[in-house]
Structure formats: structure tokens, C-alpha cells
Design a protein around this motif. Structure first.
Motif, PDB file in Angstrom:
ATOM      1  N   LEU B 164       0.792  -1.366  -0.030  1.00  0.00           N
ATOM      2  CA  LEU B 164      -0.146   0.012  -0.064  1.00  0.00           C
ATOM      3  C   LEU B 164       0.727   1.232  -0.042  1.00  0.00           C
ATOM      4  CD1 LEU B 164      -2.650  -1.370   2.325  1.00  0.00           C
ATOM      5  CD2 LEU B 164      -3.187  -0.602   0.088  1.00  0.00           C
ATOM      6  N   ARG B 165       2.056   0.925   0.649  1.00  0.00           N
ATOM      7  CA  ARG B 165       3.042   2.326   0.603  1.00  0.00           C
ATOM      8  C   ARG B 165       3.393   2.425  -0.691  1.00  0.00           C
ATOM      9  NH1 ARG B 165       8.660   3.116   4.139  1.00  0.00           N
ATOM     10  NH2 ARG B 165       9.353   4.918   3.216  1.00  0.00           N
ATOM     11  N   TRP B 166       3.686   1.539  -1.589  1.00  0.00           N
ATOM     12  CA  TRP B 166       4.250   1.622  -3.008  1.00  0.00           C
ATOM     13  C   TRP B 166       3.050   2.165  -3.620  1.00  0.00           C
ATOM     14  CZ3 TRP B 166       8.239   1.658  -6.069  1.00  0.00           C
ATOM     15  CH2 TRP B 166       8.178   1.517  -7.600  1.00  0.00           C
ATOM     16  N   MET B 167       1.928   1.871  -3.510  1.00  0.00           N
ATOM     17  CA  MET B 167       0.720   2.265  -4.425  1.00  0.00           C
ATOM     18  C   MET B 167       0.558   3.689  -4.047  1.00  0.00           C
ATOM     19  SD  MET B 167      -2.134  -0.564  -3.553  1.00  0.00           S
ATOM     20  CE  MET B 167      -1.523  -2.330  -3.749  1.00  0.00           C
ATOM     21  N   VAL B 237      -4.943  -3.918  -7.990  1.00  0.00           N
ATOM     22  CA  VAL B 237      -5.161  -5.232  -7.711  1.00  0.00           C
ATOM     23  C   VAL B 237      -4.084  -5.795  -7.028  1.00  0.00           C
ATOM     24  CG1 VAL B 237      -5.574  -7.482  -8.308  1.00  0.00           C
ATOM     25  CG2 VAL B 237      -6.778  -5.620  -9.451  1.00  0.00           C
ATOM     26  N   THR B 238      -4.365  -6.243  -5.633  1.00  0.00           N
ATOM     27  CA  THR B 238      -3.353  -7.020  -4.807  1.00  0.00           C
ATOM     28  C   THR B 238      -3.876  -8.512  -4.930  1.00  0.00           C
ATOM     29  OG1 THR B 238      -4.971  -6.728  -2.818  1.00  0.00           O
ATOM     30  CG2 THR B 238      -2.971  -5.132  -3.138  1.00  0.00           C
ATOM     31  N   PHE B 239      -2.862  -9.199  -5.405  1.00  0.00           N
ATOM     32  CA  PHE B 239      -3.085 -10.661  -5.614  1.00  0.00           C
ATOM     33  C   PHE B 239      -2.525 -11.476  -4.516  1.00  0.00           C
ATOM     34  CE2 PHE B 239      -2.166 -14.666  -7.639  1.00  0.00           C
ATOM     35  CZ  PHE B 239      -3.667 -14.918  -8.027  1.00  0.00           C
ATOM     36  N   TRP B 240      -3.240 -12.511  -3.909  1.00  0.00           N
ATOM     37  CA  TRP B 240      -2.905 -13.217  -2.858  1.00  0.00           C
ATOM     38  C   TRP B 240      -3.270 -14.980  -3.358  1.00  0.00           C
ATOM     39  CZ3 TRP B 240      -0.818  -9.621   0.252  1.00  0.00           C
ATOM     40  CH2 TRP B 240      -0.242 -10.329   1.378  1.00  0.00           C
ATOM     41  N   GLY B 241      -2.602 -15.244  -4.404  1.00  0.00           N
ATOM     42  CA  GLY B 241      -2.946 -16.769  -4.882  1.00  0.00           C
ATOM     43  C   GLY B 241      -1.738 -17.663  -4.317  1.00  0.00           C
ATOM     44  N   ALA B 242      -2.047 -18.964  -4.726  1.00  0.00           N
ATOM     45  CA  ALA B 242      -1.278 -20.159  -4.085  1.00  0.00           C
ATOM     46  C   ALA B 242      -1.140 -21.058  -5.294  1.00  0.00           C
ATOM     47  CB  ALA B 242      -1.790 -20.584  -2.906  1.00  0.00           C
ATOM     48  N   GLY B 243       0.008 -21.428  -5.769  1.00  0.00           N
ATOM     49  CA  GLY B 243       0.219 -22.402  -6.570  1.00  0.00           C
ATOM     50  C   GLY B 243       0.419 -21.636  -7.847  1.00  0.00           C
ATOM     51  N   LYS B 263      -0.152  -2.450 -12.405  1.00  0.00           N
ATOM     52  CA  LYS B 263      -1.200  -2.018 -11.278  1.00  0.00           C
ATOM     53  C   LYS B 263      -1.500  -3.220 -10.720  1.00  0.00           C
ATOM     54  CE  LYS B 263      -1.824   2.313 -12.207  1.00  0.00           C
ATOM     55  NZ  LYS B 263      -1.620   3.317 -11.355  1.00  0.00           N
ATOM     56  N   MET B 264      -0.748  -4.435 -10.755  1.00  0.00           N
ATOM     57  CA  MET B 264      -1.221  -5.636 -10.011  1.00  0.00           C
ATOM     58  C   MET B 264       0.192  -5.723  -9.039  1.00  0.00           C
ATOM     59  SD  MET B 264      -2.474  -7.946 -12.961  1.00  0.00           S
ATOM     60  CE  MET B 264      -2.478  -9.465 -11.953  1.00  0.00           C
ATOM     61  N   MET B 265      -0.032  -6.085  -7.843  1.00  0.00           N
ATOM     62  CA  MET B 265       1.054  -6.475  -6.960  1.00  0.00           C
ATOM     63  C   MET B 265       0.785  -7.753  -6.439  1.00  0.00           C
ATOM     64  SD  MET B 265       1.986  -2.921  -5.227  1.00  0.00           S
ATOM     65  CE  MET B 265       3.463  -3.758  -5.282  1.00  0.00           C
ATOM     66  N   TYR B 266       1.738  -8.667  -6.522  1.00  0.00           N
ATOM     67  CA  TYR B 266       1.556 -10.147  -6.038  1.00  0.00           C
ATOM     68  C   TYR B 266       2.210 -10.395  -4.858  1.00  0.00           C
ATOM     69  CZ  TYR B 266      -0.223 -12.602 -10.189  1.00  0.00           C
ATOM     70  OH  TYR B 266      -0.951 -12.970 -11.238  1.00  0.00           O
ATOM     71  N   VAL B 267       1.595 -11.466  -4.254  1.00  0.00           N
ATOM     72  CA  VAL B 267       1.870 -11.878  -2.794  1.00  0.00           C
ATOM     73  C   VAL B 267       3.232 -12.513  -3.088  1.00  0.00           C
ATOM     74  CG1 VAL B 267       0.669 -14.000  -3.108  1.00  0.00           C
ATOM     75  CG2 VAL B 267       1.256 -13.087  -0.849  1.00  0.00           C
ATOM     76  N   THR B 268       4.073 -12.732  -1.840  1.00  0.00           N
ATOM     77  CA  THR B 268       5.333 -13.480  -2.079  1.00  0.00           C
ATOM     78  C   THR B 268       5.261 -14.751  -2.455  1.00  0.00           C
ATOM     79  OG1 THR B 268       4.938 -13.691   0.331  1.00  0.00           O
ATOM     80  CG2 THR B 268       6.796 -12.368  -0.101  1.00  0.00           C
ATOM     81  N   PHE B 269       4.178 -15.586  -2.292  1.00  0.00           N
ATOM     82  CA  PHE B 269       3.902 -16.936  -2.592  1.00  0.00           C
ATOM     83  C   PHE B 269       3.485 -16.818  -4.275  1.00  0.00           C
ATOM     84  CE2 PHE B 269       4.714 -17.353   1.736  1.00  0.00           C
ATOM     85  CZ  PHE B 269       5.500 -18.528   2.033  1.00  0.00           C
ATOM     86  N   THR B 286       4.374  -7.020 -14.058  1.00  0.00           N
ATOM     87  CA  THR B 286       3.767  -7.195 -12.829  1.00  0.00           C
ATOM     88  C   THR B 286       4.710  -7.197 -11.679  1.00  0.00           C
ATOM     89  OG1 THR B 286       2.590  -9.284 -13.862  1.00  0.00           O
ATOM     90  CG2 THR B 286       2.825  -9.208 -11.300  1.00  0.00           C
ATOM     91  N   TYR B 287       4.108  -6.546 -10.404  1.00  0.00           N
ATOM     92  CA  TYR B 287       4.901  -6.327  -9.237  1.00  0.00           C
ATOM     93  C   TYR B 287       4.912  -7.361  -8.342  1.00  0.00           C
ATOM     94  CZ  TYR B 287       5.782  -1.361 -10.723  1.00  0.00           C
ATOM     95  OH  TYR B 287       6.159  -0.274 -11.317  1.00  0.00           O
ATOM     96  N   VAL B 288       5.975  -7.627  -7.706  1.00  0.00           N
ATOM     97  CA  VAL B 288       5.998  -8.761  -6.629  1.00  0.00           C
ATOM     98  C   VAL B 288       6.603  -8.213  -5.560  1.00  0.00           C
ATOM     99  CG1 VAL B 288       5.526 -10.542  -8.207  1.00  0.00           C
ATOM    100  CG2 VAL B 288       7.863 -10.110  -7.204  1.00  0.00           C
ATOM    101  N   VAL B 289       6.526  -8.590  -4.297  1.00  0.00           N
ATOM    102  CA  VAL B 289       7.448  -8.371  -3.046  1.00  0.00           C
ATOM    103  C   VAL B 289       7.926  -9.526  -2.976  1.00  0.00           C
ATOM    104  CG1 VAL B 289       6.109  -6.450  -2.281  1.00  0.00           C
ATOM    105  CG2 VAL B 289       5.595  -8.607  -1.402  1.00  0.00           C
ATOM    106  N   ALA B 290       9.616  -9.200  -2.144  1.00  0.00           N
ATOM    107  CA  ALA B 290      10.229 -10.398  -1.819  1.00  0.00           C
ATOM    108  C   ALA B 290      10.829 -10.121  -0.310  1.00  0.00           C
ATOM    109  CB  ALA B 290      11.197 -10.700  -2.747  1.00  0.00           C
ATOM    110  N   ASN B 291      10.779 -11.404   0.425  1.00  0.00           N
ATOM    111  CA  ASN B 291      11.517 -11.539   1.558  1.00  0.00           C
ATOM    112  C   ASN B 291      12.827 -12.206   1.485  1.00  0.00           C
ATOM    113  OD1 ASN B 291      10.391 -13.927   1.298  1.00  0.00           O
ATOM    114  ND2 ASN B 291       9.225 -13.871   3.336  1.00  0.00           N
ATOM    115  N   ALA B 292      13.191 -12.558   0.226  1.00  0.00           N
ATOM    116  CA  ALA B 292      14.480 -12.980  -0.117  1.00  0.00           C
ATOM    117  C   ALA B 292      14.629 -12.814  -1.427  1.00  0.00           C
ATOM    118  CB  ALA B 292      14.620 -14.621   0.271  1.00  0.00           C
TER     119      ALA B 292
END
Lengths: 301, 447
Positions: B164-167, B237-243, B263-269, B286-292
Motif C-alpha cells: 500500500l505504501r508503494w501504491m 489489484v493486490t493478488f494473494w494466490g497460491a500455486g 497495477k498488479m501487486m503479487y504476494v510473496t507466494f 507485474t510487481y511482486v514483493v520479496a523477503n529473500a
């Protein structure tokens, strides 16, 4: 008001087009069911196995059409192996036994595919765009892609082809007689083993085509196996043994799940299209268990 | 003849399968002290791309540690159990992996929120650390209520705060977020809904409209969701998917309705190479965030490639996956295990000896991964520097931002924290306090 109507039309069309994709998967089930009255739980795994092999071969630099032919041959091989190693030893066993065998076969194919080709999700480019066709988007305000249209045409072609095969050829006649009474068919000289081999091979080819369509849209991956679960309500509604039923069932499920998700889903927190088709299927089981096009079973008591 | 041959092949296969169902890799030389770690992996099924990379890296690092003398001479052993990313099987694996050769596990890593929720209440009684590497129950960041659970490196509420800060930065500041529309498109599960409490509060504070849309798993069909998005015309759009299937399908569906991927931000997974590649050109931007962060230039990654893969002991058959997002994330988690063990040995005067669960927990809580320490290990820049304390089990609370360029990720912003970390921390404490009250838990006192 007009925009709402247009939106409804778009949801409906998207659902119908998704439905044709479900029909493609359901067709494979119908083929096996027609010949052996068995719900082939391995069909989802066959879709995955076929398309993963196809993409895997292409990764070796094998051209598209050659890879397609090799995979068709491979799926015929799977059909042959299934007939030899699973069906033949289980001939004259109950339908429940066959059902369990198909579950086992599914696990074997799942494991085999992943062991041979790996677990990574692959991209499949059929050269057909999955972006809106500009003319339709501009003039009709409907976002339909070329892949949607292709899937619809492929499903229709396969259904027409298989219907003709079943109705107007000797093979089809033999197949129908085996489905009616395998023992009687065998006693008048219909080669049961050949019929089974043919049906399983055809189901393998159908699995490949369905896998290619789904793989082009969603990537070639393990989750394709779950498509088998989507085919179940399609078959309950359309009838397990009806080829036209597979397409009508697919269209009904596709359209209804999309409409329910968009208009009713928000009241349930969304994500209802995972279970809504099963609710519809349960209604059919209660009031028309043979489905729309299935054969009514009449038994003497 | 054929039948007997088949029987022989089948019986041989059965034996091979039985032996292969749990893979035990004895790494220690005779007589050496050992420390046992469980690997509850997910190598098959829809989440296999994630599982093979993540758990492969953990095994690679343990092999590397053993090849370089162990943890102060203590050799690492491990046992693997397949969960298929299924919560029920995760519990089974937890029980099955609990002991080996008389040694109990000290840590457990489910790599999945559903699995973490399934075992989380057993940790205190079993004296096992639940190491949620940026996933799982978010309010476990409050170590006073959850002394045995950690969610370093950084939890979901910080993650949504960073997004949200990035947005807001892209929109020209927080005041400009007023009146904006954000869709949270998520898998219909506890994991998908995990960031919502924080998101809803920030939405009220900043004045944007939050629309929540769920996708039924496995998510290969998302047309109805994307049609709703087209109707709503959201700004982000914040996307919180799995797989990988669900993750790549979202991008292809976005392309079908011409929704900009920038305009899409993906979850780490959902933000790994395995998620982007299947979507082809649709993934571009597409944007994604990373913890590694991914990358093969980190000295430790290079060393593992040289020593472990060079000796033919690498866990991944496809070596090009070494250094990718999931592999580096798994490496980050394993580095923390080993560092926690080293701390535990030091705190409890057990250098050169195996540690217990309680000692390991103390070592985990004493983690202080400064830039200098990360550089010594060889992962400086790969993860954000962080320290864990008795009350704060989250760590850095920072994420880096990456963008997919069609072939690889480009880092577009370095380690960033949410706009108001105190606000996020307050949410954590409120939620943990509520849980403690409901469950009659007396929070631990941290001096």
C-alpha cells in the motif's frame, strides 16, 4: 441498465465458452463410460500426463506436429498398457473394482508424469492469442479471445466426429453393443479387447486435446488433474453415456457457475464456483438421476 | 512368464517406493554429534514448484554446512516427509518426523499457512519452534502470546503495508489514495484472507475502497472474478494466490481484459519465476514483493553451487533453479535454523553439542542478523537485516519490490517497511491480546 445487460451477456458468454472447455474433459469420461460403464477417475491424470509429455517433447526441440503425433502414439500406448495390465486381468469383475483400478491408474500416471518430466509449470504456446479479439471488443463490448473461440470449435468438431463414429460406423455399433451387454457382444464375435483398446486410446487423444486447450490458457501443470472434478457435475447433468450430453452439461455448468459467482457469490464471501456446480448436480441426481441425455435404467424387481 | 516378470517388477517397485517414501540422508561420520531437522516438503502436487525449490535449498544448505565442518562440529541430519501442501498430511508428517534415532525435532517449517494453522497449537506442549518464513499466523509476531512461533522474515500485514505504501507513492502520496479503489483478489482460504484485517483498517484510515474477491482453488478458472474486476474498474489489484496455476492464470486473465499488469501487486507466494514464466508476455510488468531476493551472485549461493553441486550432492536436478526466488527463500530459512542453533549452543554452553527444543527457541529469539553477520554468512543483500526479540518475532518487517521484465525480476525498490510500522505492530498486539483472552493465555513478560 443497458450496461448491466451487456455485462450479464458477457458473463453468460464467458461461462458458455468455459463450458466448452469443461466439455472437452468430460468427453474422455463419456468414451470410457460408454464402453465399460466405469467412471474413469484417471481421466484428469491422463489430461496432465498427455499434455505434459507433449510439452516435454517440444522442450527437446521436437517440432509441434511431430510432438503431437508422438504424444498421440504415447497415449495409444497408455491405452494398450491399461487394457493389458489393468482391464484384461479385471475382466468380469464388478464395476466397483474397475472404478478402484482407475483411481490407482490415476495415481500411477500422476507420479509417472512428474517423475519423467519434472514438476515445473510449463508454458504452452499454441500460437493462438488469449487476448480479446479487437473487432468483437469494439463492436459488441464482449471480451472474447481467439483461444475461447478455438476451444469452442475444437469441442464442437470432436463431438460431431465422435457422434458420427458411434452412430454410423461398425466400430461404433460394436462399442454400443459392448456397452449394452459385454457378455452378449463377446458371444457374437465382437472383439472386446480391441474395443477396449480403441476406447482407451480415443480417450487418451481426447485428453491430449483437452490438455492442450487448458494448458495454453493456464500453463501445463499439476492442477489440470483437478479438472476431472469439474467434469463430474457436467456428466451428472448431461448423462454419463451421452456425447451431446457432455457438451450441454458443460455449457450449463460453465454458464451457471459464472452467473452464480458474479451475482450470488458476493453474498457468500465469493469463491462459490468451486461448489455451486455440485449443488446443481445434486438437484439433477434427485429429480433426473440419469441426466438430461443419459439412458433411463429400468430394472425388474 | 509375462505374469511372473510383472510380479517381480511390481514387487521391486513396491520395495523401492517404500524405501523412497521417507528419505533419510545420514551425513555424519561415525561418532560425531548430530542435530536432527525435519523437512516437511511438498514436492508433488499443485504447489510442487514452490516446494522443490524451497525445501531443496534447505537440504542443499544442510549438506553445505556438513561439508564445511557442521555447526561447531555438530553434523546435521534430516528426514523428509511429503505433505503435498495438505494440512492433514502436514499434521501426519509432523508426527512422523517428530523423532529420529532417539532425537527430537527442534523446529518445524510447513511452508504454508494452512499447515501452520494445523500444528500451531502443539508447539508449546511439544517444545518445538514453528518457523513461519514470512507466512502463517500473522499475530504470532507477538512473542509474548506466541513464544514458540516466529514469522521472520516479515509477516503478511507488513507485506500488505509495504504494498500500500508503494501504491501511495505511485499515486503521489497518501492523501491521493482517498477515493481510490483496490481489489484484493485472493484464494478462498485462511491464507488468502490473512492480510484483510490490516487492509480493512488502512482502507478506513486512508479513505480508499477495498473490494474483496475470492477465487475457489485451484483457480484455473478466474473469468468471473476478472469480469467483476472489469466492472469495478479498480486502480490497483493486490493478488494473494497460491500455486503456480492460479498465479499465472491471474495474469493471463488480466491481459484478457486489458488490465495493466503495472497495477498488479503479487504476494510473496505468487512472485517467483515459476509463477511468471507460464503466463508468458501477460506477466510482463507485474510487481511482486520479496523477503529473500533471487540471484546467484551472493557468495553463499556461489559456494553452494561450487561445493555441493560440484560434488554431485545438489538436491535439484535442474541446477538453473539455484538462485531463484523459492530456492533463495529456502536458503534464507535454513540459514536462520543454523544461526539459531549456533546461538543456542553459545547461550547454553553447549558448543559442539546438540541442543534441545527449548534451547533452540532461545537461540532463535536471539537472532541478530546484522549486515555484518549476513556478509559473513554470504547472504548480505539477499535478505533484510533483522533482529528478533522476546516480544517481536517478526524480524525486519521489510520487503523489497521487484518487477518482472518478461524474463527475470528487476529490483525496483530496496528493503522497505510499511508507511506506519507502529500502526501494524499495534494491530498485531491487539489481535494477539484478543486471542490470549479468548484462550486464557497469560502473555509472557518480556523485560
Amino acid at each position: 441498465m443497458i450496461s448491466e445487460l451487456l455485462f450479464f451477456m458477457e458473463v453468460l458468454v464467458a461461462g458458455l465458452l468455459s463450458g466448452t472447455m469443461y466439455s472437452l474433459v468430460a468427453l474422455g469420461f463419456v468414451l470410457i463410460y460408454k464402453a465399460s460403464s466405469t467412471f474413469n477417475f484417471a481421466q484428469g491424470a491422463m489430461v496432465f500426463f498427455a499434455v505434459l509429455s507433449f510439452v516435454g517433447l517440444m522442450e527437446f526441440g521436437i517440432p509441434f506436429f511431430v510432438a503431437f503425433i508422438i504424444t498421440v502414439v504415447l497415449m495409444i500406448g497408455v491405452g494398450l498398457a491399461t487394457e493389458r495390465l489393468v482391464l484384461r486381468p479385471l475382466m468380469n469383475q464388478s464395476e466397483d473394482t474397475l472404478l478402484m483400478a482407475t483411481i490407482g491408474l490415476g495415481f500411477v500416471l500422476e507420479g509417472l508424469a512428474q517423475a519423467v518430466w519434472g514438476v515445473e509449470v510449463r508454458r504452452l504456446d499454441l500460437g493462438i492469442k488469449d487476448s480479446p479479439i479487437p473487432w468483437i471488443a469494439d463492436n459488441l463490448q464482449l471480451f472474447i479471445s481467439a483461444l475461447d473461440v478455438t476451444a469452442g470449435l475444437v469441442a464442437t468438431a470432436m463431438i460431431v466426429g465422435l457422434t458420427l463414429l458411434f452412430k454410423y460406423t461398425k466400430i461404433g455399433l460394436g462399442l454400443r453393443s459392448v456397452a449394452d451387454d459385454a457378455g452378449a457382444a463377446s458371444s457374437i464375435g465382437i472383439p472386446l479387447k480391441h474395443i477396449m483398446l480403441l476406447v482407451w486410446s480415443a480417450a487418451g487423444v481426447v485428453a491430449l486435446v483437452a490438455g492442450m486447450m487448458w494448458g495454453a490458457r493456464a500453463g501445463v501443470q499439476f492442477a489440470l488433474i483437478d479438472l476431472a472434478l469439474k467434469a463430474l457435475p457436467v456428466l451428472i447433468i448431461g448423462g454419463f453415456s451421452s456425447i451431446p450430453g457432455a457438451i450441454i452439461g458443460g455449457l450449463l455448468i460453465g454458464a451457471s457457475e459464472k452467473i452464480l459467482e458474479v451475482y450470488i457469490g458476493p453474498y457468500f464471501g465469493g469463491g462459490i464456483e468451486g461448489w455451486a456446480p455440485y449443488v446443481l448436480a445434486i438437484f439433477f441426481l434427485l429429480y433426473r438421476p440419469e441426466g438430461l441425455f443419459g439412458e433411463k435404467i429400468i430394472r425388474r424387481v | 512368464m509375462i505374469k511372473s516378470c510383472m510380479r517381480k517388477i511390481l514387487s521391486t517397485l513396491s520395495v523401492v517406493c517404500l524405501l523412497g517414501s521417507t528419505i533419510v540422508l545420514p551425513q555424519n561420520s561415525f561418532g560425531a554429534e548430530t542435530q536432527y531437522f525435519p523437512v516437511a516438503s511438498s514436492r508433488v502436487g499443485p504447489y510442487s514448484a514452490m516446494g522443490t525449490g524451497y525445501y531443496g535449498a534447505q537440504i542443499d544448505y544442510m549438506n553445505y554446512v556438513n561439508m564445511t565442518g557442521g555447526v561447531n562440529g555438530v553434523m546435521l541430519t534430516w528426514q523428509e516427509c511429503e505433505t503435498e501442501y495438505n494440512a492433514v498430511k502436514t499434521v501426519e508428517c509432523y508426527q512422523r518426523l517428530m523423532q529420529k534415532d532417539g532425537q527430537k525435532i527442534v523446529v518445524f517449517d510447513t511452508l504454508g499457512t494452512p499447515g501452520a494453522y494445523a500444528v500451531i497449537n502443539r508447539m508449546a506442549a511439544d517444545n518445538v519452534v514453528l518457523a513461519q518464513y514470512g507466512y502463517g499466523r500473522t499475530d504470532a509476531a507477538d512473542g509474548r502470546v506466541w513464544p514458540w512461533v516466529f514469522n521472520a522474515a516479515s509477516h503478511y500485514w507488513s507485506q500488505i503495508g509495504v504494498k500500500l505504501r508503494w501504491m501511495a507513492e505511485m499515486e503521489g502520496g497518501i492523501p491521493n489514495m482517498k477515493g481510490k479503489k483496490i481489489v484484493h483478489l485472493h484464494i478462498d482460504s485462511a491464507y488468502g484472507r490473512e492480510p484483510l484485517p490490516a487492509m480493512r483498517k488502512i482502507a478506513t484510515d486512508w479513505g480508499f475502497t477495498l473490494i474483496e474477491i475470492a477465487i475457489a482453488p485451484p483457480g484455473l478458472e478466474q473469468q468471473s472474478q476478472w469480469l467483476q474486476i472489469r466492472r469495478e474498474k479498480p486502480d490497483w489489484v493486490t493478488f494473494w494466490g497460491a500455486g503456480s496455476g492460479m498465479n499465472s492464470t491471474a495474469m493471463t486473465n488480466a491481459a484478457r481484459i486489458n488490465f495493466p499488469r503495472t497495477k498488479m501487486m503479487y504476494v510473496t507466494f505468487g512472485g517467483a519465476e515459476e509463477d511468471m514464466v507460464p503466463a508468458g508476455d501477460s506477466a510482463k510488468g507485474t510487481y511482486v514483493v520479496a523477503n529473500a531476493l533471487p540471484g546467484t551472485d551472493f557468495p553463499l549461493v556461489k559456494d553452494i553451487k561450487d561445493k555441493v553441486y560440484g560434488a554431485g550432492k545438489g538436491n535439484l536436478s535442474d541446477t538453473s533453479r539455484v538462485g531463484t526466488v523459492y530456492w533463495n527463500r529456502g536458503l534464507g530459512s535454513a540459514v536462520m535454523w543454523v544461526e539459531a542453533m549456533r546461538n543456542a549452543q553459545k547461550i547454553h554452553n553447549k558448543v559442539g553439542k546438540a541442543v534441545t527444543g527449548a534451547e533452540f527457541r532461545d537461540g532463535y529469539e536471539a537472532l541478530n542478523m546484522t549486515d555484518a553477520r549476513l556478509a559473513e554468512i554470504g547472504v548480505k543483500g539477499m535478505v533484510a537485516p533483522f533482529a528478533i526479540s522476546c516480544a517481536n518475532h517478526e524480524g525486519a518487517g521489510k520487503f523489497a519490490l521487484m518487477q518482472w521484465d518478461g524474463k527475470k525480476f528487476d529490483k525496483v525498490k530496496d528493503w522497505t517497511e510499511p508507511n506506519d510500522p507502529k500502526f501494524i505492530r499495534q494491530l498485531i498486539e491487539d489481535s494477539a491480546a484478543k486471542f490470549a483472552k479468548e484462550n486464557n493465555i497469560t502473555p509472557k513478560k518480556c523485560s
